[in-house]
Design an enzyme around this catalytic site. Structure first.
Site, mmCIF file in Angstrom:
data_model
loop_
_atom_site.group_PDB
_atom_site.id
_atom_site.type_symbol
_atom_site.label_atom_id
_atom_site.label_comp_id
_atom_site.label_asym_id
_atom_site.label_seq_id
_atom_site.Cartn_x
_atom_site.Cartn_y
_atom_site.Cartn_z
ATOM 1 N N GLU A 52 0.823 -1.204 0.000
ATOM 2 C CA GLU A 52 0.000 0.000 0.000
ATOM 3 C C GLU A 52 0.865 1.267 0.000
ATOM 4 O OE1 GLU A 52 -2.164 -3.114 2.601
ATOM 5 O OE2 GLU A 52 -0.117 -2.595 2.030
ATOM 6 N N CYS A 88 -0.763 -0.030 7.665
ATOM 7 C CA CYS A 88 -1.235 0.418 6.352
ATOM 8 C C CYS A 88 -2.691 0.857 6.402
ATOM 9 C CB CYS A 88 -1.058 -0.707 5.331
ATOM 10 S SG CYS A 88 0.682 -1.026 4.931
ATOM 11 N N THR A 199 18.472 -42.093 1.665
ATOM 12 C CA THR A 199 18.688 -41.230 0.493
ATOM 13 C C THR A 199 19.946 -40.412 0.641
ATOM 14 O OG1 THR A 199 16.304 -41.087 0.072
ATOM 15 C CG2 THR A 199 17.685 -39.366 -0.885
ATOM 16 N N LEU A 207 21.032 -30.901 -3.237
ATOM 17 C CA LEU A 207 19.815 -30.168 -2.857
ATOM 18 C C LEU A 207 19.997 -28.652 -2.883
ATOM 19 C CD1 LEU A 207 18.485 -32.365 0.092
ATOM 20 C CD2 LEU A 207 18.135 -32.646 -2.363
ATOM 21 N N ARG A 210 21.744 -24.704 -8.003
ATOM 22 C CA ARG A 210 22.812 -24.364 -8.936
ATOM 23 C C ARG A 210 22.313 -24.065 -10.354
ATOM 24 N NH1 ARG A 210 22.758 -29.529 -7.449
ATOM 25 N NH2 ARG A 210 22.697 -31.207 -9.006
ATOM 26 N N THR A 265 10.459 -42.271 4.135
ATOM 27 C CA THR A 265 10.344 -40.911 4.670
ATOM 28 C C THR A 265 9.050 -40.258 4.213
ATOM 29 O OG1 THR A 265 12.749 -40.663 4.710
ATOM 30 C CG2 THR A 265 11.446 -38.639 4.760
ATOM 31 N N GLN A 267 6.313 -41.733 3.301
ATOM 32 C CA GLN A 267 5.191 -42.419 3.927
ATOM 33 C C GLN A 267 5.005 -41.970 5.374
ATOM 34 O OE1 GLN A 267 3.272 -44.481 1.971
ATOM 35 N NE2 GLN A 267 1.836 -44.309 3.672
ATOM 36 N N ALA A 268 6.101 -41.655 6.049
ATOM 37 C CA ALA A 268 6.007 -41.194 7.438
ATOM 38 C C ALA A 268 5.236 -39.882 7.531
ATOM 39 C CB ALA A 268 7.415 -41.033 8.020
#
Length: 326
Positions: A52, A88, A199, A207, A210, A265, A267-268
């Site tokens: 605003e 605002c 994994t 992860l 890049r 993982t 599924q958890a």
């Protein structure tokens, strides 16, 4: 239709703050007088002026006389409290605006309708709920964080056409260069990313972003054994439980988490109902046997299906009475 037209512009503007506005929400504002936009703005970065403020700043001096007959459109309810910037709602009142159209109410505890109430008490006509679903979806991370006190959780995996995510003896490359680019974009837009112990050890994932521009997400490995052994891989957070992960991210004001782990993982998280969005990349490839992809929960709706780089990417969300449109 007039209100929807200008609210769409608010949403377009708000998107510009996706990377830098957080942990604040993305907000766009448009000021309209005599059928023309005389000012517009968005929340550019955390700690900076709100949408605003930027919208009023953009109004040309010769147009200031139009403000008493103008309408301001805002994708999210104007704030009513002092934070890093003044309220605002007070700014809108001081400018003599006659009408405010809000996309949705701000779920943040210090706002939650107070901005709307303050403007109405000052004699401003306030309309709420224009393109409400689209405005809520835009800030679904911010809203989930404030309402459920945890980050917005995205479960992500790639699978074969017959439903396998890996071979029995190791990983399986299913993404294409085009879909890998989108993965890096998604990482840049979210605050943290998690994989499981297996994994982490077998895939050695980086992860990072890049192949895209933006900040790397905080990297987390979910591993009771590594946590107990006090093993801390450089640049990674090690957590023993999902609850530990979510509590840490909430304390750090991290509003979103991507889970890229394997079947166990993923599924958890699914079994505990800890998910808000699922993204499945399906390659036109089959293998005879392997590790099966997690089953999709029943309480989901498909909100988007895309064909990219020869693969299909399906985005699903929880089933709501009003279907989200991402």
């Amino acid at each position: 239709m007039e209100h929807e037209y200008y609210m769409k512009r608010c949403l377009q503007l708000a998107e510009n703050g996706r990377l830098k506005a957080k942990p604040n929400p993305m907000v766009g504002a448009v000021i309209v007088a005599q059928g023309h936009i005389i000012g517009e703005g968005y929340h550019m970065h955390f700690g900076g002026p709100h949408a605003e403020v930027n919208a009023f700043t953009s109004v040309k001096p010769e147009d200031n006389s139009l403000l008493p007959e103008a309408t301001i459109y805002v994708s999210l309810e104007p704030c009513s409290h002092y934070g890093k910037t003044p309220p605002c709602a007070d700014l809108i009142i001081s400018k003599g605006i006659k009408r405010c159209v809000c996309g949705c109410i701000d779920p943040f505890a210090k706002v939650q309708g107070r901005g709307i109430q303050r403007m109405r008490e000052a004699g401003i006509e306030v309309i709420v709920g224009v393109m409400e679903q689209e405005c809520l979806v835009l800030n679904r991370r911010f809203i989930t964080f404030n309402e459920q006190h945890r980050p917005y959780i995205i479960l992500k995996w790639a699978q074969t056409a017959n439903g396998f995510i890996a071979r029995n003896d190791g990983p399986l490359q299913l993404s294409t260069p085009e879909t890998q680019l989108l993965v890096h974009k998604m990482r840049a837009e979210n605050d943290a990313i998690l994989v499981g112990h297996t994994t982490f050890l077998t895939d050695h994932p980086r992860l990072d972003v890049r192949q895209w521009s933006g900040p790397n997400p905080e990297r987390i490995v979910l591993s009771p054994s590594m946590s107990a052994a006090n093993e801390r891989p450089e640049g990674w957070i090690v957590a023993a439980t999902i609850d530990e992960v979510l509590a840490r991210l909430y304390a750090e004001k991290k509003q979103s988490l991507i889970v890229e782990g394997g079947n166990k993982t993923l599924q958890a998280f699914l079994e505990r109902g800890l998910w808000d969005e699922i993204r499945v990349e399906t390659a036109p490839t089959t293998i005879a046997e392997g590790i099966a992809a997690p089953p999709i929960p029943g309480n989901t709706c498909v909100v988007k299906t895309e064909q990219i780089g020869g693969n299909q990417i399906t985005t699903l969300c929880r089933l709501f009475s009003h279907q989200p449109r991402l």
